[in-house]
Write an enzyme that holds these catalytic residues in place. Sequence first.
Site, PDB file in Angstrom:
ATOM      1  N   SER A  17      80.222  33.698 -80.600  1.00 46.28           N
ATOM      2  CA  SER A  17      81.078  32.540 -80.345  1.00 46.28           C
ATOM      3  C   SER A  17      81.471  32.429 -78.874  1.00 46.28           C
ATOM      4  CB  SER A  17      82.338  32.642 -81.201  1.00 46.28           C
ATOM      5  OG  SER A  17      82.995  33.849 -80.911  1.00 46.28           O
ATOM      6  N   LYS A  18      81.309  33.522 -78.139  1.00 45.49           N
ATOM      7  CA  LYS A  18      81.739  33.479 -76.742  1.00 45.49           C
ATOM      8  C   LYS A  18      80.566  33.500 -75.767  1.00 45.49           C
ATOM      9  CE  LYS A  18      86.260  35.415 -77.358  1.00 45.49           C
ATOM     10  NZ  LYS A  18      86.284  36.438 -78.368  1.00 45.49           N
ATOM     11  N   SER A  19      79.356  33.432 -76.262  1.00 46.21           N
ATOM     12  CA  SER A  19      78.225  33.600 -75.357  1.00 46.21           C
ATOM     13  C   SER A  19      77.343  32.356 -75.346  1.00 46.21           C
ATOM     14  CB  SER A  19      77.384  34.791 -75.810  1.00 46.21           C
ATOM     15  OG  SER A  19      76.617  34.405 -76.924  1.00 46.21           O
TER      16      SER A  19
END
Length: 299
Positions: free
Chosen positions: A235-237
Amino acid sequence: MNESQPQFNAPYRGRFAPSPTGPLHFGSLLAAFGSWLMARRAHGQWLVRIEDIDPPREIAGAADAQLRTLAAFGLLPDEPVLRQSERGDAYQAALERLLAQGDAFLCHCSRSDHADVGGVHRACVPGASRVDPALRLRVPDGTTVVFEDALQGRIEQDVAREVGDFVLRRADGLWAYQLAVVVDDAAQDISEVVRGADLLDSTPRQILLQQRLGLPTPRYAHLPLVLGDDGRKLSKSSASLPVAEDAPVATLRRAWLALGQNGDALAEAASVADALSSSLRHFDPARIPRDRTLSFTPA
Ligand code: GLU
């Protein structure tokens, strides 16, 4: 101990089953391409199912966008797309069977009742009563499921201790993924489930439900979950960015590499059709990484 053996011989039927919660990202494309390759290699069929049973999480237009993206990548299903939002009667019939067998029960507990044990439900709180009870599968003590994943090897889970009695229909009346996926994999005669390793922990629950419902167990192959090249959560990449449809061949090449395949095979491909036919000639499942996660730069 409950040792599960797949009960399918032939023909091969695979599927890709996205939830319409947003555009397809690189991780979902990998599951789509991986399941397509496995099915095509076995001269089998490949289906797409839209898992739209959770309206609060659904993004308007996402299902159609996902189908468009798959088409741009040449990944076309062999049968009409099944939509879970139209399958309520089948889920209800399965639930009624489980209730009649004494395998399912109404649960009046609230989420906070079991929060101190990680949400693992073993018994209802005495006297709890709510207007909108959930329905759960009863998982007796000592219910352990073991299966052999084609990529991740032997998986064993004590479902009673690690998961507990799990939800089949939620308090808000929505169907739980575990029930819907089991009913539909069986209804569509899916022989092999190829998907991301984020669902590995769900598989023992699904096998248990298949057994309670007298349904066959498909083979399972869980592909590594793509993390950013820095190992950060999806979700953060950049692995969570929507896949661009304007350069499908380049993206297929990246997915091919993430599947551990020989990059030379697609190096010359000039079109999606070229890339897919070359990928089928050179696909070697033995090269797929057998890890739960994969640090990889999608582009
Ligand atoms: N709909 C689920 C998801 O998008 C996948 C279900 C499956 O492949 O079993 O995470």
